[in-house]
Enzyme design. Sequence first.
Site, PDB file in Angstrom:
ATOM      1  N   GLU A  28      92.060   8.350 -77.260  1.00  0.00           N
ATOM      2  CA  GLU A  28      92.708   7.215 -77.905  1.00  0.00           C
ATOM      3  C   GLU A  28      91.724   6.464 -78.799  1.00  0.00           C
ATOM      4  OE1 GLU A  28      94.626   4.900 -74.856  1.00  0.00           O
ATOM      5  OE2 GLU A  28      95.471   6.703 -73.971  1.00  0.00           O
ATOM      6  N   CYS A  30      87.908   1.532 -83.589  1.00  0.00           N
ATOM      7  CA  CYS A  30      87.242   1.518 -82.284  1.00  0.00           C
ATOM      8  C   CYS A  30      87.336   2.935 -81.703  1.00  0.00           C
ATOM      9  CB  CYS A  30      87.972   0.487 -81.425  1.00  0.00           C
ATOM     10  SG  CYS A  30      87.339   0.321 -79.790  1.00  0.00           S
ATOM     11  N   CYS A  48      85.419   8.006 -68.064  1.00  0.00           N
ATOM     12  CA  CYS A  48      84.043   7.483 -68.006  1.00  0.00           C
ATOM     13  C   CYS A  48      83.561   7.473 -66.563  1.00  0.00           C
ATOM     14  CB  CYS A  48      83.995   6.062 -68.569  1.00  0.00           C
ATOM     15  SG  CYS A  48      82.337   5.354 -68.568  1.00  0.00           S
ATOM     16  N   CYS A  60      83.269   1.050 -64.046  1.00  0.00           N
ATOM     17  CA  CYS A  60      83.184  -0.413 -63.957  1.00  0.00           C
ATOM     18  C   CYS A  60      84.487  -0.915 -63.317  1.00  0.00           C
ATOM     19  CB  CYS A  60      82.992  -1.028 -65.335  1.00  0.00           C
ATOM     20  SG  CYS A  60      81.504  -0.425 -66.137  1.00  0.00           S
ATOM     21  N   CYS A  91      87.728  -1.680 -65.545  1.00  0.00           N
ATOM     22  CA  CYS A  91      88.065  -0.865 -66.711  1.00  0.00           C
ATOM     23  C   CYS A  91      88.843   0.388 -66.324  1.00  0.00           C
ATOM     24  CB  CYS A  91      86.773  -0.484 -67.424  1.00  0.00           C
ATOM     25  SG  CYS A  91      87.018   0.613 -68.833  1.00  0.00           S
ATOM     26  N   SER A 132      78.399   0.208 -78.471  1.00  0.00           N
ATOM     27  CA  SER A 132      78.436  -0.667 -77.299  1.00  0.00           C
ATOM     28  C   SER A 132      78.073   0.146 -76.060  1.00  0.00           C
ATOM     29  CB  SER A 132      79.841  -1.251 -77.147  1.00  0.00           C
ATOM     30  OG  SER A 132      79.926  -1.997 -75.959  1.00  0.00           O
ATOM     31  N   SER A 140      76.948  -4.583 -73.034  1.00  0.00           N
ATOM     32  CA  SER A 140      77.933  -5.154 -72.109  1.00  0.00           C
ATOM     33  C   SER A 140      77.193  -5.716 -70.906  1.00  0.00           C
ATOM     34  CB  SER A 140      78.931  -4.072 -71.691  1.00  0.00           C
ATOM     35  OG  SER A 140      79.677  -3.669 -72.805  1.00  0.00           O
ATOM     36  N   ASN A 199      91.267  -8.260 -69.620  1.00  0.00           N
ATOM     37  CA  ASN A 199      92.616  -7.738 -69.853  1.00  0.00           C
ATOM     38  C   ASN A 199      93.096  -7.080 -68.568  1.00  0.00           C
ATOM     39  OD1 ASN A 199      92.837  -8.272 -72.701  1.00  0.00           O
ATOM     40  ND2 ASN A 199      91.320  -6.651 -73.006  1.00  0.00           N
ATOM     41  N   CYS A 239      90.656  -3.849 -74.851  1.00  0.00           N
ATOM     42  CA  CYS A 239      89.448  -3.378 -74.163  1.00  0.00           C
ATOM     43  C   CYS A 239      89.749  -3.027 -72.716  1.00  0.00           C
ATOM     44  CB  CYS A 239      88.406  -4.492 -74.130  1.00  0.00           C
ATOM     45  SG  CYS A 239      87.523  -4.668 -75.644  1.00  0.00           S
TER      46      CYS A 239
HETATM   47  C1  LIG Z   1      85.626   0.118 -72.959  1.00  0.00           C
HETATM   48  S1  LIG Z   1      83.919  -0.290 -73.198  1.00  0.00           S
HETATM   49  C2  LIG Z   1      83.273   1.095 -74.090  1.00  0.00           C
HETATM   50  C3  LIG Z   1      81.833   0.998 -74.450  1.00  0.00           C
HETATM   51  C4  LIG Z   1      80.833   1.029 -73.304  1.00  0.00           C
HETATM   52  N1  LIG Z   1      81.181   1.929 -72.295  1.00  0.00           N
HETATM   53  C5  LIG Z   1      80.604  -0.350 -72.739  1.00  0.00           C
HETATM   54  O1  LIG Z   1      80.959  -0.589 -71.588  1.00  0.00           O
HETATM   55  O2  LIG Z   1      80.037  -1.179 -73.451  1.00  0.00           O
HETATM   56  C6  LIG Z   1      84.008  -1.535 -74.464  1.00  0.00           C
HETATM   57  C7  LIG Z   1      84.084  -2.955 -73.944  1.00  0.00           C
HETATM   58  O3  LIG Z   1      85.309  -3.161 -73.263  1.00  0.00           O
HETATM   59  C8  LIG Z   1      85.046  -4.030 -72.171  1.00  0.00           C
HETATM   60  N2  LIG Z   1      86.100  -3.941 -71.155  1.00  0.00           N
HETATM   61  C9  LIG Z   1      86.332  -2.927 -70.310  1.00  0.00           C
HETATM   62  N3  LIG Z   1      87.390  -3.221 -69.511  1.00  0.00           N
HETATM   63  C10 LIG Z   1      87.830  -4.441 -69.875  1.00  0.00           C
HETATM   64  C11 LIG Z   1      88.897  -5.286 -69.445  1.00  0.00           C
HETATM   65  N4  LIG Z   1      89.732  -4.928 -68.470  1.00  0.00           N
HETATM   66  N5  LIG Z   1      89.061  -6.469 -70.066  1.00  0.00           N
HETATM   67  C12 LIG Z   1      88.234  -6.851 -71.066  1.00  0.00           C
HETATM   68  N6  LIG Z   1      87.207  -6.107 -71.505  1.00  0.00           N
HETATM   69  C13 LIG Z   1      87.002  -4.906 -70.926  1.00  0.00           C
HETATM   70  C14 LIG Z   1      83.740  -3.479 -71.692  1.00  0.00           C
HETATM   71  O4  LIG Z   1      83.106  -4.300 -70.800  1.00  0.00           O
HETATM   72  C15 LIG Z   1      82.979  -3.295 -72.969  1.00  0.00           C
HETATM   73  O5  LIG Z   1      82.309  -4.480 -73.333  1.00  0.00           O
HETATM   74  S1  SF4 Z   2      83.471  -0.569 -69.431  1.00  0.00           S
HETATM   75 FE1  SF4 Z   2      82.460   1.037 -70.589  1.00  0.00          FE
HETATM   76  S2  SF4 Z   2      80.967   1.884 -69.149  1.00  0.00           S
HETATM   77 FE2  SF4 Z   2      82.410   0.708 -67.931  1.00  0.00          FE
HETATM   78  S3  SF4 Z   2      83.939   2.211 -67.237  1.00  0.00           S
HETATM   79 FE3  SF4 Z   2      84.713   1.258 -69.119  1.00  0.00          FE
HETATM   80  S4  SF4 Z   2      84.072   2.605 -70.738  1.00  0.00           S
HETATM   81 FE4  SF4 Z   2      82.834   3.112 -68.945  1.00  0.00          FE
END
Ligand SMILES: C[S@@+](CC[C@H](N)C(=O)[O-])C[C@H]1O[C@@H](n2cnc3c(N)ncnc32)[C@H](O)[C@@H]1O
Ligand code: SF4
Length: 352
Positions: free
Chosen positions: A97, A114, A121, A125, A128, A195, A218, A297, A345
């Site tokens: 996506e 993006c 992944c 986290c 996420c 990121s 992050s 989110n 995100c």
């Molecule tokens: C999806 S990550 C991808 C890049 C990398 N893996 C990282 O964590 O920086 C991009 C951003 O989305 C944020 N993110 C992930 N889950 C989220 C959520 N449920 N609500 C808001 N931000 C979120 C992450 O913390 C990160 O700053």
């Molecule tokens: S926030 Fe980034 S590092 Fe953490 S699970 Fe999502 S994509 Fe992976």
Amino acid sequence: MALKPWSFGPQARRFLATSVLDGHQVGFDLWRHLAKHAEFYCRNQDTWNLALDLGPPCDALTPMRERSILSRVVRSEGDAASGGKLVIALPGNKQIETAIVVSRKRSATQPTICVSSQAGCAMACRFCDTGLRRGVDLPAWAILEQVLHAEAWLQRANLTASNVVFMGMGEPLLNYSNTLEALNLLCRSHKTTLSTVGVPPLRRLAAAAPRNLRLAVSLHAPRQELREELLPVAGRALKLEELLSIVRGFEESTGFGALIQYILIKGVNDTEEDANQLAELIAAHLRCAGINLIPYNPTQAGSSFGYQSPSDAACKRFRQVLRQRGFNATIRFSTKLGRSWSAACGQLGLEG
Ligand SMILES: C[S@@+](CC[C@H](N)C(=O)[O-])C[C@H]1O[C@@H](n2cnc3c(N)ncnc32)[C@H](O)[C@@H]1O
Ligand code: SF4
């Protein structure tokens, strides 16, 4: 559409000729990308062979005809003028996506693409949804083609993107060589930001990245123990101080301050004391171009820990503390629409 006389070799030109058979009306920027792709594909026969599972040597690109772009958009949500999400199928039917954010600052419209660097992944986290699936590395071409598809989509609204961010699915530094390959091309034409959650290959990236790459980190917590609670990898890999010292080195070698990303989760990391600690930590270690506050989110992953989004007022209070301490702090509010497409995100990656 007439082909431009690109200064690449005959293989690259043949690639270009075949890539327009489906009659895409593409603009100049997309052409430039295609040209770079052509150069890239011709250099990377192995990637090409692997991706197609057909094994054509580079000289035999001509018979590929209309399937010269390896991936295809299977669904889009939203619209080009205000942003959305593309679901892209790779050969073998893996789906990834790509989110497209269209922001308007004063009268200027600024689309940002993006991209995903992995499907799923391994970092898991807690907040996420991408982390609910194990990470599969995307080849460099699959990262680049997301930009191609997004550019073509944006053209419906006569828009072109000048920004690309690696903030879609996956941890780009765990897919190091493919990410670097893609960065080397993208940084030539787009303001590109990577990121990362902060994993050891960041050290290598600091030495190898194109000089105009921007870094976003992050961070999400001003204390090691809270960071470990939110991001399991923080306890295993780089500790907070070590991470910040590598980021500082990155800032020095590129000349750009890093962007700090901080998710705000109600009652978890959103107090004024957290904001003050964050300000002190960053001031002590980094030059820092800005702090991007991302209200949580709602996700499937986060709901199992009872995470909730903070109120707008709480986000603004947090931002105010950072601003009073001299930081350029912004809140990235996701639109309701974006959330409904699951393009915000952390929401990418539950389909496909
Ligand atoms: C999806 S990550 C991808 C890049 C990398 N893996 C990282 O964590 O920086 C991009 C951003 O989305 C944020 N993110 C992930 N889950 C989220 C959520 N449920 N609500 C808001 N931000 C979120 C992450 O913390 C990160 O700053
Ligand atoms: S926030 Fe980034 S590092 Fe953490 S699970 Fe999502 S994509 Fe992976």
